[in-house]
Scaffold this motif. Structure first.
Motif, PDB file in Angstrom:
ATOM      1  N   ARG A  95      41.683 -16.753  -1.858  1.00 43.72           N
ATOM      2  CA  ARG A  95      40.936 -17.374  -0.772  1.00 43.72           C
ATOM      3  C   ARG A  95      41.108 -18.877  -0.855  1.00 43.72           C
ATOM      4  O   ARG A  95      41.378 -19.415  -1.920  1.00 43.72           O
ATOM      5  N   GLY A  96      40.959 -19.520   0.282  1.00 40.20           N
ATOM      6  CA  GLY A  96      41.102 -20.962   0.295  1.00 40.20           C
ATOM      7  C   GLY A  96      40.844 -21.533   1.663  1.00 40.20           C
ATOM      8  O   GLY A  96      40.338 -20.852   2.562  1.00 40.20           O
ATOM      9  N   GLU A  97      41.217 -22.791   1.799  1.00 43.00           N
ATOM     10  CA  GLU A  97      40.998 -23.477   3.062  1.00 43.00           C
ATOM     11  C   GLU A  97      42.094 -24.509   3.273  1.00 43.00           C
ATOM     12  O   GLU A  97      42.470 -25.234   2.361  1.00 43.00           O
ATOM     13  N   LYS A  98      42.595 -24.534   4.480  1.00 48.30           N
ATOM     14  CA  LYS A  98      43.550 -25.559   4.887  1.00 48.30           C
ATOM     15  C   LYS A  98      42.761 -26.554   5.712  1.00 48.30           C
ATOM     16  O   LYS A  98      42.266 -26.228   6.784  1.00 48.30           O
ATOM     17  N   ARG A  99      42.598 -27.753   5.177  1.00 46.37           N
ATOM     18  CA  ARG A  99      41.741 -28.756   5.822  1.00 46.37           C
ATOM     19  C   ARG A  99      42.520 -29.545   6.869  1.00 46.37           C
ATOM     20  O   ARG A  99      43.697 -29.806   6.718  1.00 46.37           O
TER      21      ARG A  99
END
Length: 161
Positions: A95-99
């Motif tokens: 899981r993660g996030e591309k800002r």
């Protein structure tokens, strides 16, 4: 050329992709960000539905080697500090996030394809992995998770009668 053939044989998956795998991939690609864009003018309130959607799940390679299972995820534009890898039982979750950098652009966007936001991908793993020795590396937008096997497995040819 013989060395290349041997190298390719080592990374061949143990099972063929099924029709269901193809259908999963099609649905993952169908509902990406921007799918409601044609309806914005007709139903402006529907555009808000799109804002809460998660990013398309990252593409994965799962490679079954003699001594380990390697999971490789393609994560361009994601920073190491925005990633998390978890293993629970026989499931691996990335899981993660591309800002998104806030930048004022002059003019009106003609086409927007770059997606930003949160993502999550969970896959089932084979049994017989050493969960205490799992290692993850992240370089140049590629995450590699090395899952060592408890016992080395050897491939053998099975005669078909």
């Amino acid at each position: 050329m013989k060395g290349k053939t041997r190298e390719l044989a080592e990374v061949t998956p143990r099972r063929e992709l099924s029709v269901l795998d193809d259908m999963d991939r099609m649905f993952e690609n169908l509902l990406t960000r921007g799918w409601m864009r044609p309806f914005r003018e007709m139903w402006p309130d529907w555009a808000r539905l799109e804002e809460g959607m998660e990013l398309h799940a990252p593409r994965l390679d799962v490679i079954d080697r003699d001594d380990e299972v390697l999971v490789r995820a393609e994560l361009p534009g994601v920073k190491r500090e925005d990633l998390a890898v978890e293993m629970t039982g026989g499931l691996l979750t990335i899981r993660g996030e591309k800002r998104h950098e806030e930048k004022v652009e002059k003019g009106e966007a003609v086409r927007t394809e770059i997606a930003y936001g949160a993502f999550k991908r969970t896959i089932a793993l084979p049994t017989g992995l050493d969960q205490e020795q799992v290692k993850a590396e992240f370089h140049d937008g590629i995450l590699e998770v090395h899952l060592p096997k408890l016992e080395k497995t050897e491939r053998r040819q099975i005669e078909i009668s």
